[in-house]
Motif scaffolding. Structure first.
Motif, PDB file in Angstrom:
ATOM      1  N   PHE A 170       6.325  26.079  -5.419  1.00 43.21           N
ATOM      2  CA  PHE A 170       6.789  25.606  -4.115  1.00 43.21           C
ATOM      3  C   PHE A 170       7.948  24.633  -4.286  1.00 43.21           C
ATOM      4  O   PHE A 170       7.926  23.772  -5.153  1.00 43.21           O
ATOM      5  N   GLN A 171       8.968  24.779  -3.437  1.00 45.89           N
ATOM      6  CA  GLN A 171      10.133  23.899  -3.482  1.00 45.89           C
ATOM      7  C   GLN A 171      10.215  23.077  -2.192  1.00 45.89           C
ATOM      8  O   GLN A 171      10.214  23.636  -1.094  1.00 45.89           O
ATOM      9  N   PHE A 172      10.297  21.772  -2.341  1.00 46.75           N
ATOM     10  CA  PHE A 172      10.404  20.875  -1.191  1.00 46.75           C
ATOM     11  C   PHE A 172      11.836  20.826  -0.680  1.00 46.75           C
ATOM     12  O   PHE A 172      12.782  20.701  -1.465  1.00 46.75           O
ATOM     13  N   HIS A 173      12.004  20.920   0.639  1.00 45.93           N
ATOM     14  CA  HIS A 173      13.316  20.722   1.253  1.00 45.93           C
ATOM     15  C   HIS A 173      13.593  19.236   1.456  1.00 45.93           C
ATOM     16  O   HIS A 173      14.745  18.807   1.488  1.00 45.93           O
ATOM     17  N   PHE A 174      12.521  18.466   1.611  1.00 48.75           N
ATOM     18  CA  PHE A 174      12.663  17.030   1.874  1.00 48.75           C
ATOM     19  C   PHE A 174      11.774  16.236   0.915  1.00 48.75           C
ATOM     20  O   PHE A 174      10.745  15.688   1.305  1.00 48.75           O
ATOM     21  N   PRO A 175      12.174  16.154  -0.369  1.00 46.26           N
ATOM     22  CA  PRO A 175      11.361  15.414  -1.332  1.00 46.26           C
ATOM     23  C   PRO A 175      11.516  13.907  -1.236  1.00 46.26           C
ATOM     24  O   PRO A 175      10.678  13.168  -1.737  1.00 46.26           O
ATOM     25  N   HIS A 176      12.610  13.443  -0.588  1.00 48.69           N
ATOM     26  CA  HIS A 176      12.883  12.014  -0.517  1.00 48.69           C
ATOM     27  C   HIS A 176      12.817  11.525   0.930  1.00 48.69           C
ATOM     28  O   HIS A 176      13.277  12.195   1.851  1.00 48.69           O
ATOM     29  N   LEU A 177      12.264  10.335   1.113  1.00 52.00           N
ATOM     30  CA  LEU A 177      11.977   9.803   2.444  1.00 52.00           C
ATOM     31  C   LEU A 177      13.223   9.658   3.313  1.00 52.00           C
ATOM     32  O   LEU A 177      13.217  10.055   4.484  1.00 52.00           O
ATOM     33  N   GLU A 178      14.280   9.088   2.777  1.00 48.80           N
ATOM     34  CA  GLU A 178      15.461   8.817   3.600  1.00 48.80           C
ATOM     35  C   GLU A 178      16.041  10.119   4.164  1.00 48.80           C
ATOM     36  O   GLU A 178      16.377  10.202   5.354  1.00 48.80           O
ATOM     37  N   GLU A 187      -5.523  29.645  -4.299  1.00 49.83           N
ATOM     38  CA  GLU A 187      -6.922  29.208  -4.252  1.00 49.83           C
ATOM     39  C   GLU A 187      -7.014  27.774  -4.765  1.00 49.83           C
ATOM     40  O   GLU A 187      -6.189  27.336  -5.558  1.00 49.83           O
ATOM     41  N   GLY A 188      -8.032  27.057  -4.325  1.00 48.44           N
ATOM     42  CA  GLY A 188      -8.274  25.714  -4.833  1.00 48.44           C
ATOM     43  C   GLY A 188      -7.648  24.640  -3.978  1.00 48.44           C
ATOM     44  O   GLY A 188      -7.218  24.869  -2.850  1.00 48.44           O
ATOM     45  N   ILE A 189      -7.593  23.426  -4.528  1.00 48.27           N
ATOM     46  CA  ILE A 189      -7.106  22.251  -3.808  1.00 48.27           C
ATOM     47  C   ILE A 189      -5.659  21.957  -4.184  1.00 48.27           C
ATOM     48  O   ILE A 189      -5.290  22.006  -5.359  1.00 48.27           O
ATOM     49  N   TYR A 190      -4.844  21.655  -3.184  1.00 49.29           N
ATOM     50  CA  TYR A 190      -3.456  21.252  -3.409  1.00 49.29           C
ATOM     51  C   TYR A 190      -3.160  20.027  -2.540  1.00 49.29           C
ATOM     52  O   TYR A 190      -3.550  19.981  -1.377  1.00 49.29           O
ATOM     53  N   ASN A 191      -2.459  19.067  -3.124  1.00 50.94           N
ATOM     54  CA  ASN A 191      -2.019  17.918  -2.350  1.00 50.94           C
ATOM     55  C   ASN A 191      -0.777  18.292  -1.549  1.00 50.94           C
ATOM     56  O   ASN A 191       0.245  18.660  -2.126  1.00 50.94           O
ATOM     57  N   ALA A 192      -0.884  18.210  -0.235  1.00 51.21           N
ATOM     58  CA  ALA A 192       0.257  18.490   0.640  1.00 51.21           C
ATOM     59  C   ALA A 192       0.964  17.171   0.927  1.00 51.21           C
ATOM     60  O   ALA A 192       0.835  16.576   2.002  1.00 51.21           O
ATOM     61  N   VAL A 193       1.676  16.702  -0.084  1.00 52.38           N
ATOM     62  CA  VAL A 193       2.422  15.443  -0.007  1.00 52.38           C
ATOM     63  C   VAL A 193       3.758  15.642  -0.708  1.00 52.38           C
ATOM     64  O   VAL A 193       3.900  16.516  -1.558  1.00 52.38           O
ATOM     65  N   SER A 194       4.748  14.824  -0.358  1.00 52.93           N
ATOM     66  CA  SER A 194       6.037  14.900  -1.043  1.00 52.93           C
ATOM     67  C   SER A 194       5.880  14.388  -2.476  1.00 52.93           C
ATOM     68  O   SER A 194       4.921  13.681  -2.784  1.00 52.93           O
ATOM     69  N   GLN A 214       0.833  -1.197   0.000  1.00 45.38           N
ATOM     70  CA  GLN A 214       0.000   0.000   0.000  1.00 45.38           C
ATOM     71  C   GLN A 214       0.873   1.254   0.000  1.00 45.38           C
ATOM     72  O   GLN A 214       1.870   1.344   0.700  1.00 45.38           O
ATOM     73  N   MET A 215       0.488   2.211  -0.835  1.00 44.63           N
ATOM     74  CA  MET A 215       1.287   3.424  -1.020  1.00 44.63           C
ATOM     75  C   MET A 215       0.987   4.440   0.075  1.00 44.63           C
ATOM     76  O   MET A 215      -0.166   4.646   0.462  1.00 44.63           O
ATOM     77  N   GLN A 216       2.043   5.072   0.566  1.00 46.69           N
ATOM     78  CA  GLN A 216       1.928   6.059   1.630  1.00 46.69           C
ATOM     79  C   GLN A 216       2.415   7.405   1.105  1.00 46.69           C
ATOM     80  O   GLN A 216       3.599   7.575   0.802  1.00 46.69           O
ATOM     81  N   SER A 217       1.500   8.331   0.954  1.00 49.27           N
ATOM     82  CA  SER A 217       1.857   9.682   0.540  1.00 49.27           C
ATOM     83  C   SER A 217       2.133  10.497   1.797  1.00 49.27           C
ATOM     84  O   SER A 217       1.248  10.718   2.614  1.00 49.27           O
ATOM     85  N   TRP A 218       3.360  10.943   1.953  1.00 47.85           N
ATOM     86  CA  TRP A 218       3.853  11.532   3.197  1.00 47.85           C
ATOM     87  C   TRP A 218       4.388  12.942   2.937  1.00 47.85           C
ATOM     88  O   TRP A 218       4.600  13.342   1.793  1.00 47.85           O
ATOM     89  N   ILE A 219       4.635  13.685   4.031  1.00 47.84           N
ATOM     90  CA  ILE A 219       5.263  14.997   3.916  1.00 47.84           C
ATOM     91  C   ILE A 219       5.992  15.316   5.222  1.00 47.84           C
ATOM     92  O   ILE A 219       5.490  15.023   6.310  1.00 47.84           O
ATOM     93  N   HIS A 220       7.185  15.870   5.119  1.00 47.15           N
ATOM     94  CA  HIS A 220       7.946  16.305   6.289  1.00 47.15           C
ATOM     95  C   HIS A 220       7.247  17.519   6.895  1.00 47.15           C
ATOM     96  O   HIS A 220       6.758  18.390   6.182  1.00 47.15           O
ATOM     97  N   ILE A 221       7.203  17.595   8.212  1.00 46.17           N
ATOM     98  CA  ILE A 221       6.526  18.694   8.911  1.00 46.17           C
ATOM     99  C   ILE A 221       7.036  20.058   8.458  1.00 46.17           C
ATOM    100  O   ILE A 221       6.248  20.999   8.305  1.00 46.17           O
ATOM    101  N   GLU A 222       8.333  20.191   8.202  1.00 48.68           N
ATOM    102  CA  GLU A 222       8.879  21.487   7.770  1.00 48.68           C
ATOM    103  C   GLU A 222       8.349  21.883   6.399  1.00 48.68           C
ATOM    104  O   GLU A 222       8.079  23.063   6.151  1.00 48.68           O
ATOM    105  N   GLU A 277       2.560  17.544  -8.146  1.00 45.49           N
ATOM    106  CA  GLU A 277       2.945  18.413  -9.269  1.00 45.49           C
ATOM    107  C   GLU A 277       2.279  19.786  -9.221  1.00 45.49           C
ATOM    108  O   GLU A 277       2.887  20.788  -9.591  1.00 45.49           O
ATOM    109  N   LYS A 278       1.036  19.850  -8.766  1.00 43.56           N
ATOM    110  CA  LYS A 278       0.329  21.133  -8.800  1.00 43.56           C
ATOM    111  C   LYS A 278       1.002  22.174  -7.919  1.00 43.56           C
ATOM    112  O   LYS A 278       1.211  23.322  -8.330  1.00 43.56           O
ATOM    113  N   ILE A 279       1.380  21.802  -6.688  1.00 44.70           N
ATOM    114  CA  ILE A 279       2.024  22.765  -5.794  1.00 44.70           C
ATOM    115  C   ILE A 279       3.425  23.099  -6.292  1.00 44.70           C
ATOM    116  O   ILE A 279       3.899  24.236  -6.157  1.00 44.70           O
TER     117      ILE A 279
END
Length: 301
Positions: free
Chosen positions: A285-293, A220-227, A197-205, A278-280
């Motif tokens: 927006f730039q992720f500081h922690f795009p990868h799980l490890e 405005e609108g909907i954005y997925n807050a996931v890595s 099962q797939m887990q869509s996650w995001i670092h708190i920062e 992709e939308k965000i």
């Protein structure tokens, strides 16, 4: 900017308050606990009780935007009474804010609200984005539908509505991650069910940075807050073990066992949400922690 926050003392809210104060914003926050009301130069608390419809109307004075995070914790056993509390804590709080803005002169231009990923269909391979019209028929999916509908009413007042559908929040201070780490730390960790099962996650920062980004850019609108890089439950479990330097030796835990232990709430462990960020990213927006490890090493090293 002056920002009103609900749920300011929770896991996400407390970290968001720190970031917004650091960025020189002024914070008003709503709390159901009189003992948590502060009155300092840049942060001020106000009492409310969505169940009884009470709110200190002065909370809205001079406010430019609202961040709406309030909602009962879903990681508690889902009795019928608690299911109702999960729904009402989200919808009644939205209705109370809406009615306050409707009858009180204000300058609020935007509301940025928390939402959930449970609305999306189950998927192992297909990746879903914000344009997806298919929805899942489950308790939590219906919670999200009612939650978002209650926030959409702010459009009637000419207020921009932004909803962040949030995945599994990775923080060492609370939420799901410490509960995942605990059994692995003591030698009893293993993947759940098939582990596929797939887990869509995001670092708190990244999550709090996304709220700040949404406010600054008037999204405005909907954005997925996931890595941008969801992982399987098996990969998540193995990566946690690697980062905290503990072996995994137990077989995967069957779903029926967790259902016996947790009841309907076991859904949280076996649900598969494969979501796009992709939308965000396209919004800038730039992720500081795009990868799980990297995210886990940041929290546990």
């Amino acid at each position: 900017m002056k920002i009103l926050i609900t749920g300011a003392t929770g896991l996400v809210g407390s970290e968001l308050v720190k970031l917004l104060l650091k960025n020189k914003h002024t914070i008003h926050y709503l709390t159901t606990s009189a003992s948590k009301i502060e009155d300092k130069p840049n942060i001020k608390g106000f009492f409310w009780n969505p169940q009884s419809g009470k709110i200190d109307e002065s909370c809205i004075y001079g406010v430019d935007a609202i961040v709406h995070l309030a909602g009962a914790n879903i990681a508690k056993r889902w009795t019928n009474a608690y299911k109702q509390e999960i729904i009402e804590s989200r919808t009644l709080s939205s209705e109370l804010l809406f009615n306050l803005l409707r009858k009180t002169p204000n300058q609020v231009k935007q509301i940025v609200a928390a939402s959930g990923t449970a609305i999306y269909p189950e998927s192992f391979n297909q990746v879903f984005d914000e344009t997806t019209t298919q929805t899942e028929d489950s308790f939590l999916s219906n919670v999200v539908k009612k939650w978002e509908a209650s926030v959409n009413t702010f459009n009637v007042l000419g207020i921009k509505v932004c909803k962040l559908r949030t995945g599994i929040v990775l923080s060492d201070k609370g939420g799901a991650l410490p509960e995942m780490v605990k059994p692995i730390k003591f030698g009893f960790g293993s993947a759940m069910g098939s582990g596929k099962q797939m887990q869509s996650w995001i670092h708190i920062e990244d999550l709090i940075a996304m709220y700040n980004f949404a406010l600054v850019n008037q999204l405005e609108g909907i954005y997925n807050a996931v890595s941008p890089n969801p992982v399987s439950n098996a990969t998540l479990t193995k990566t946690i073990a690697k980062v905290i330097k503990k072996p995994l030796w137990l077989p995967n835990i069957p779903e029926f066992i967790m259902k016996l232990i947790l009841g309907e709430m076991a859904y949280l462990l076996f649900s598969s949400k494969n979501l796009s960020a992709e939308k965000i990213k396209t919004a800038g927006f730039q992720f500081h922690f795009p990868h799980l490890e990297k995210a886990l090493y940041n929290l546990y090293q």
